[in-house]
Design a protein around this motif. Structure first.
Motif, PDB file in Angstrom:
ATOM      1  N   LEU A 213       0.778  -1.121  -0.059  1.00  0.00           N
ATOM      2  CA  LEU A 213      -0.045   0.056  -0.017  1.00  0.00           C
ATOM      3  C   LEU A 213       0.788   1.149  -0.043  1.00  0.00           C
ATOM      4  CD1 LEU A 213      -2.822   1.108   0.234  1.00  0.00           C
ATOM      5  CD2 LEU A 213      -2.596   0.917   2.679  1.00  0.00           C
ATOM      6  N   ILE A 214       0.649   2.105  -1.127  1.00  0.00           N
ATOM      7  CA  ILE A 214       1.527   3.086  -1.127  1.00  0.00           C
ATOM      8  C   ILE A 214       0.849   4.411  -0.727  1.00  0.00           C
ATOM      9  CG2 ILE A 214       2.920   4.426  -2.898  1.00  0.00           C
ATOM     10  CD1 ILE A 214       3.303   1.932  -4.288  1.00  0.00           C
ATOM     11  N   SER A 215       1.187   5.391   0.075  1.00  0.00           N
ATOM     12  CA  SER A 215       0.697   6.379   0.202  1.00  0.00           C
ATOM     13  C   SER A 215       1.523   7.660   0.751  1.00  0.00           C
ATOM     14  CB  SER A 215      -0.243   6.241   1.624  1.00  0.00           C
ATOM     15  OG  SER A 215      -1.072   7.592   1.853  1.00  0.00           O
ATOM     16  N   HIS A 216       1.318   9.035   0.565  1.00  0.00           N
ATOM     17  CA  HIS A 216       2.077   9.968   1.002  1.00  0.00           C
ATOM     18  C   HIS A 216       1.640  10.320   2.462  1.00  0.00           C
ATOM     19  CE1 HIS A 216      -1.481  11.854  -0.248  1.00  0.00           C
ATOM     20  NE2 HIS A 216      -1.302  12.808   0.830  1.00  0.00           N
ATOM     21  N   ASP A 217       0.560   9.594   2.969  1.00  0.00           N
ATOM     22  CA  ASP A 217      -0.215   9.933   4.261  1.00  0.00           C
ATOM     23  C   ASP A 217       0.097   8.777   5.205  1.00  0.00           C
ATOM     24  OD1 ASP A 217      -2.067  10.313   6.286  1.00  0.00           O
ATOM     25  OD2 ASP A 217      -3.647  10.456   5.048  1.00  0.00           O
ATOM     26  N   LEU A 218       0.877   8.953   6.283  1.00  0.00           N
ATOM     27  CA  LEU A 218       1.127   8.035   7.213  1.00  0.00           C
ATOM     28  C   LEU A 218       0.200   7.512   7.933  1.00  0.00           C
ATOM     29  CD1 LEU A 218       4.428   9.502   9.017  1.00  0.00           C
ATOM     30  CD2 LEU A 218       4.179   7.319   7.577  1.00  0.00           C
ATOM     31  N   GLY A 219      -0.971   8.384   8.043  1.00  0.00           N
ATOM     32  CA  GLY A 219      -2.278   7.863   8.814  1.00  0.00           C
ATOM     33  C   GLY A 219      -2.798   6.776   8.216  1.00  0.00           C
ATOM     34  N   VAL A 220      -2.839   6.699   6.615  1.00  0.00           N
ATOM     35  CA  VAL A 220      -3.459   5.685   6.197  1.00  0.00           C
ATOM     36  C   VAL A 220      -2.583   4.419   6.366  1.00  0.00           C
ATOM     37  CG1 VAL A 220      -3.715   4.829   3.531  1.00  0.00           C
ATOM     38  CG2 VAL A 220      -4.323   7.119   4.210  1.00  0.00           C
ATOM     39  N   LEU A 221      -1.378   4.640   6.500  1.00  0.00           N
ATOM     40  CA  LEU A 221      -0.498   3.404   6.606  1.00  0.00           C
ATOM     41  C   LEU A 221      -0.842   2.504   7.776  1.00  0.00           C
ATOM     42  CD1 LEU A 221       2.426   4.144   4.406  1.00  0.00           C
ATOM     43  CD2 LEU A 221       0.450   3.034   3.910  1.00  0.00           C
ATOM     44  N   GLU A 238      14.237   4.205   5.760  1.00  0.00           N
ATOM     45  CA  GLU A 238      13.898   3.562   7.043  1.00  0.00           C
ATOM     46  C   GLU A 238      12.646   2.274   6.938  1.00  0.00           C
ATOM     47  OE1 GLU A 238      13.338   6.311  10.390  1.00  0.00           O
ATOM     48  OE2 GLU A 238      13.020   4.641  11.762  1.00  0.00           O
ATOM     49  N   SER A 239      12.689   1.289   7.886  1.00  0.00           N
ATOM     50  CA  SER A 239      11.905   0.220   7.543  1.00  0.00           C
ATOM     51  C   SER A 239      11.843  -0.490   8.988  1.00  0.00           C
ATOM     52  CB  SER A 239      12.224  -0.836   6.467  1.00  0.00           C
ATOM     53  OG  SER A 239      13.637  -1.568   6.935  1.00  0.00           O
ATOM     54  N   GLY A 240      10.654  -0.948   9.123  1.00  0.00           N
ATOM     55  CA  GLY A 240      10.597  -1.970  10.341  1.00  0.00           C
ATOM     56  C   GLY A 240       8.827  -2.115  10.410  1.00  0.00           C
ATOM     57  N   ALA A 241       8.391  -2.757  11.662  1.00  0.00           N
ATOM     58  CA  ALA A 241       7.020  -2.695  11.864  1.00  0.00           C
ATOM     59  C   ALA A 241       6.623  -1.584  12.115  1.00  0.00           C
ATOM     60  CB  ALA A 241       7.197  -3.769  13.357  1.00  0.00           C
ATOM     61  N   THR A 242       5.359  -1.219  11.720  1.00  0.00           N
ATOM     62  CA  THR A 242       4.607  -0.128  11.560  1.00  0.00           C
ATOM     63  C   THR A 242       4.841   0.616  12.709  1.00  0.00           C
ATOM     64  OG1 THR A 242       3.335  -1.016   9.745  1.00  0.00           O
ATOM     65  CG2 THR A 242       2.566   1.256  10.738  1.00  0.00           C
ATOM     66  N   ALA A 243       4.281  -0.023  13.843  1.00  0.00           N
ATOM     67  CA  ALA A 243       4.096   0.862  15.219  1.00  0.00           C
ATOM     68  C   ALA A 243       5.402   1.263  15.598  1.00  0.00           C
ATOM     69  CB  ALA A 243       3.431  -0.113  16.138  1.00  0.00           C
ATOM     70  N   GLU A 244       6.348   0.202  15.458  1.00  0.00           N
ATOM     71  CA  GLU A 244       7.767   0.602  15.986  1.00  0.00           C
ATOM     72  C   GLU A 244       8.422   1.796  15.178  1.00  0.00           C
ATOM     73  OE1 GLU A 244      10.336  -0.886  18.018  1.00  0.00           O
ATOM     74  OE2 GLU A 244      11.923   0.208  17.060  1.00  0.00           O
ATOM     75  N   VAL A 245       8.067   1.947  13.966  1.00  0.00           N
ATOM     76  CA  VAL A 245       8.719   2.998  13.262  1.00  0.00           C
ATOM     77  C   VAL A 245       8.113   4.133  13.464  1.00  0.00           C
ATOM     78  CG1 VAL A 245       9.041   3.956  10.698  1.00  0.00           C
ATOM     79  CG2 VAL A 245       9.633   1.494  11.198  1.00  0.00           C
ATOM     80  N   LEU A 246       6.661   4.004  13.483  1.00  0.00           N
ATOM     81  CA  LEU A 246       5.990   5.366  13.932  1.00  0.00           C
ATOM     82  C   LEU A 246       6.147   6.071  15.128  1.00  0.00           C
ATOM     83  CD1 LEU A 246       2.919   5.023  11.373  1.00  0.00           C
ATOM     84  CD2 LEU A 246       5.136   6.113  10.928  1.00  0.00           C
ATOM     85  N   SER A 247       6.208   5.127  16.347  1.00  0.00           N
ATOM     86  CA  SER A 247       6.245   5.505  17.605  1.00  0.00           C
ATOM     87  C   SER A 247       7.874   5.908  18.026  1.00  0.00           C
ATOM     88  CB  SER A 247       5.922   4.480  18.352  1.00  0.00           C
ATOM     89  OG  SER A 247       6.501   3.232  18.487  1.00  0.00           O
TER      90      SER A 247
END
Ligand SMILES: Nc1ncnc2c1ncn2[C@@H]1O[C@H](COP(=O)(O)OP(=O)(O)O)[C@@H](O)[C@H]1O
Ligand SMILES: [Mg+2]
Length: 331
Positions: A213-221, A238-247
């Motif tokens: 899923l590609i988006s410019h919006d982190l909220g969508v991902l 950067e890459s990783g588990a979504t919750a880890e990368v965003l927190s």
């Protein structure tokens, strides 16, 4: 930066470099992108406009303009098959099955003078017998939660959300193991966006299908992806588990994006901007592409390109000298 997927990867991209070249000018749209998607996994790609997300999505299916777009380096494997050198009809082995794609704008994809039912039928016929078309078409419209009467309609008679569902039905008609969705909800209002994202979650559960899923919006991902990749100026930074990368974002660019996403939710309508300009893409970057905009840049950043380094738990990685052990010891 490959990620969690091991042997069961439906998609593996390694150190990919893609240029567009015409009239003596080059655009290095993707410069060093690596990613993987395991069977059944939902993976996101985030980044500002112009950072190479759509080029990366389209090159996976050979949907970049022939003679202008060139793979200069790296490798793409789909279901373990190296497709990097594919040309022309080779792509028929990939398109639709095992990989289907949906785009932001269904109107440019759908045929305006053909009934929806005929367009879905065409997709079905590529992979099933002609006799299967009516039943399978009905099944597909049910699957995307549309009424069967849409089969008799033309694309212009439908709302944006309905058209997006039709494009999804056509993609699913090929029974993909991986659905690439390039900004599928960017053109929709917030309510319709939420409905389409919920539908994608349900479909993935029902069909066991992987999604990029590609988006410019982190909220969508945030709520739709197991893992995410952050792209900047053609690089997966950067890459990783979504919750880890965003927190716990490790790369200053990701921190900027996450900050912008949080501020974007403020009621006053203000957006946080990351200062400076996106670098020009005429030449491949020799140093960190974010250097000119980075508040935390150090001498090391002006000497060498940072490699992918461990940045946290569960395979979290970032390409940034700030997290290099030598730097950690120095501070
Ligand atoms: N067909 C093309 N010819 C030349 N340059 C292109 C073409 N398509 C995209 N680009 C350029 O490639 C870069 C990456 O674009 P794109 O992959 O669409 O990024 P994103 O999807 O992240 O917005 C941009 O600088 C864009 O202008
Ligand atoms: Mg795009």
């Amino acid at each position: 930066m490959t990620g969690a997927a091991g042997g069961g990867a439906i998609l593996e991209v390694h150190a990919l470099h893609v240029t567009y070249e015409s009239a003596g000018r080059a655009v290095h749209a993707v410069q060093d992108a690596s990613l993987s998607v395991a069977e059944g996994e939902a993976v996101g790609i985030a980044g500002e406009s112009g950072c190479g997300k759509s080029t990366l999505a389209r090159v996976l299916l050979g949907l970049v303009p022939a003679g202008i777009a060139h793979i200069r380096n790296g490798r793409i494997a789909i279901g373990g098959v190296d497709v990097t050198g594919f040309a022309g009809r080779d792509w028929e082995q990939v398109r639709g099955q095992p990989v289907a794609i949906v785009f932001q704008d269904p109107l440019s994809f759908l045929n305006p003078v053909m009934r929806v039912g005929d367009q879905i039928g065409e997709a079905v016929r590529r992979h099933d017998s002609a006799a299967a078309v009516p039943a399978r078409s009905a099944e597909l419209v049910d699957l995307v939660r549309l009424q069967r009467s849409v089969l008799r309609r033309y694309p212009h008679e439908l709302s944006g959300g309905m058209r997006q569902r039709v494009m999804l039905a056509i993609a699913l008609g090929c029974r993909p193991r991986l659905l690439v969705a390039d900004e599928p909800t960017t053109a929709l209002d917030a309510t319709t966006e939420a409905e389409i994202l919920a539908l994608l979650r349900e479909l993935r559960r029902e069909l066991g299908m992987a999604m990029l899923l590609i988006s410019h919006d982190l909220g969508v991902l945030r709520w739709n992806c197991d893992r995410i990749y952050i792209m900047y100026a053609g690089h997966t930074v950067e890459s990783g588990a979504t919750a880890e990368v965003l927190s716990r974002p490790a790369h200053p660019y990701t921190r900027g994006l996450a900050g912008a996403a949080r501020l974007a939710r403020l009621p006053d309508g203000h957006f946080a901007m990351i200062g400076g300009d996106v670098p020009r893409l005429e030449r491949p970057a020799r140093l960190c592409p974010f250097l000119s905009r980075c508040d935390a840049a150090m001498a090391r950043c002006r000497e060498a390109m940072p490699p992918a380094l461990p940045a946290g738990a569960n395979g979290h990685q970032a390409r940034c000298w700030l997290i290099a052990p030598a730097h950690r010891e120095a501070i």
